[in-house]
Scaffold this motif. Structure first.
Motif, short mmCIF file in Angstrom:
data_model
loop_
_atom_site.label_atom_id
_atom_site.label_comp_id
_atom_site.label_asym_id
_atom_site.label_seq_id
_atom_site.Cartn_x
_atom_site.Cartn_y
_atom_site.Cartn_z
N GLU A 1 42.63 23.50 -69.33
CA GLU A 1 44.09 23.61 -69.32
C GLU A 1 44.58 24.30 -70.58
O GLU A 1 45.45 25.17 -70.53
N LYS A 2 44.02 23.93 -71.72
CA LYS A 2 44.43 24.54 -72.99
C LYS A 2 44.14 26.04 -73.00
O LYS A 2 44.99 26.84 -73.40
N TYR B 1 46.58 27.81 -70.61
CA TYR B 1 47.93 27.92 -71.17
C TYR B 1 47.99 29.03 -72.23
O TYR B 1 48.97 29.78 -72.30
N GLN B 2 46.95 29.12 -73.05
CA GLN B 2 46.92 30.17 -74.08
C GLN B 2 46.95 31.55 -73.46
O GLN B 2 47.69 32.44 -73.90
N GLY C 1 50.77 32.21 -73.32
CA GLY C 1 50.82 32.37 -74.77
C GLY C 1 51.68 33.56 -75.20
O GLY C 1 51.93 34.48 -74.42
N SER D 1 53.30 26.31 -75.76
CA SER D 1 52.10 26.00 -76.54
C SER D 1 50.96 25.60 -75.62
O SER D 1 51.17 25.22 -74.45
N ASP D 2 49.75 25.62 -76.15
CA ASP D 2 48.60 25.23 -75.35
C ASP D 2 48.46 23.72 -75.23
O ASP D 2 47.57 23.21 -74.56
N THR D 3 49.37 22.97 -75.88
CA THR D 3 49.36 21.51 -75.77
C THR D 3 50.47 21.00 -74.86
O THR D 3 50.66 19.79 -74.73
#
Length: 241
Positions: free
Chosen positions: A133-134, A137-138, A142, A160-162
Motif C-alpha cells: 500500500e505504501k 501510494y507513493q 505521490g 502521503s504514503d501513510t
C-alpha cells in the motif's frame, strides 16, 4: 531443535534441485508489476485486477510461515518442501509454489497463474499489506497536485504514503479502495475514502495521466441492497506537476 529438524528434512527432500537457501526467501515481497501498471495513469481497478490477486507476501522460514494479502484480506499458511521447490499451503486446500528467479520471487498458483514479487525493506511489526500500500501510494498519488477546479482552487494537495492528505478542504486522511467489498461497491469505478476525525465518506475518482478528477459518490442501490456507487457531482480536479 524442533524447528531445525523440519528444515533439515526439507533440505533433504529438495536435494540438489533448489539453488537457494531457505533464508533467501525470508522477508516481505510486493507486487511491483501491479504498481507499475497502475502508475501508467489509467484505471486503478483494471491495473490491480489484471496483475492480482496477491499483492504482498511475508515469508518466515524459521517458523515455516507464509502469509499473503490481496489488498482486502490476509491469509496465513504453512511452508513445506516439495520435489521442485517450496510450497505455501492454506486452509481450503489452496497452495502456491514459490521459487526465486534472480532477485524476484515467483508464486505459481494451482491453476498455473504466475506472479512476480520484489523484496522490500520493512520495519519491524509492519502490518501485512502495508508495504504494498505504501509503495502504491507513493507511485500513484505521490508528488504535488494543483487544484484546478473545486474548493481550494489554486492550492497544492499532497497525498502521503501513510494515508494523510493535505490541501483538500476538509479531509485529512484518505485510503484507496484496492479490493473486496470496498472496491466492488464501485463496480468498474475507482473509489477512495476521505475522512477527518474518523468521519468520512467514499468518493469516485478517475485518473487520466497526471489529471485526477474526484466525484461525489452516489448510491444507486435500493435500501435493502448492497450499495452500488456511481459518480455524482464533480468535487475536485487536480493536476500533478
Amino acid at each position: 531443535m524442533r524447528q531445525a529438524l523440519p528444515l533439515a528434512l526439507a533440505a533433504l527432500l529438495l536435494g540438489g534441485c533448489a539453488s537457494h537457501k531457505p533464508e533467501d526467501f525470508n522477508g516481505t515481497w510486493i507486487n511491483q508489476e501491479a504498481i507499475k501498471a497502475a502508475n501508467k495513469g489509467g484505471s486503478l481497478r483494471q491495473a490491480l485486477n489484471e496483475n492480482g490477486p496477491i499483492f504482498e507476501w511475508k515469508l518466515d522460514f524459521a517458523h515455516q510461515q507464509a502469509s499473503y494479502s490481496n489488498g482486502f484480506e490476509a491469509a496465513d499458511g504453512q511452508l513445506s518442501a516439495n520435489q521442485k521447490n517450496w510450497q505455501a499451503s492454506f486452509e481450503g486446500g489452496q497452495t502456491e509454489q514459490l521459487e526465486l528467479d534472480g532477485d524476484e520471487l515467483k508464486a505459481i498458483s494451482q491453476s498455473g497463474a504466475e506472479q512476480t514479487f520484489v523484496r522490500v525493506e520493512q520495519p519491524g511489526n509492519t502490518p501485512l499489506g502495508a508495504s504494498f500500500e505504501k509503495a502504491l501510494y507513493q507511485a500513484y498519488l505521490g508528488g504535488d497536485w494543483k487544484v484546478l477546479e473545486g474548493q481550494g482552487k489554486g492550492g497544492i494537495v499532497r497525498f502521503s504514503d501513510t494515508g494523510t492528505v493535505t490541501g483538500l478542504p476538509g479531509p485529512d486522511r484518505f485510503a484507496l479502495c484496492l479490493a473486496g467489498d470496498c472496491a466492488s461497491m464501485g463496480g468498474s469505478n475507482d473509489s477512495l475514502w476521505l475522512e477527518r476525525n474518523q468521519r468520512g465518506a467514499p468518493f469516485i475518482f478517475k485518473r487520466d495521466g497526471n489529471k485526477l478528477t474526484i466525484y461525489q459518490a452516489v448510491n444507486t442501490a435500493q435500501a435493502d441492497e448492497i450499495p452500488q456507487l456511481s459518480p455524482g457531482a464533480q468535487q475536485w480536479v487536480l493536476e500533478r506537476d
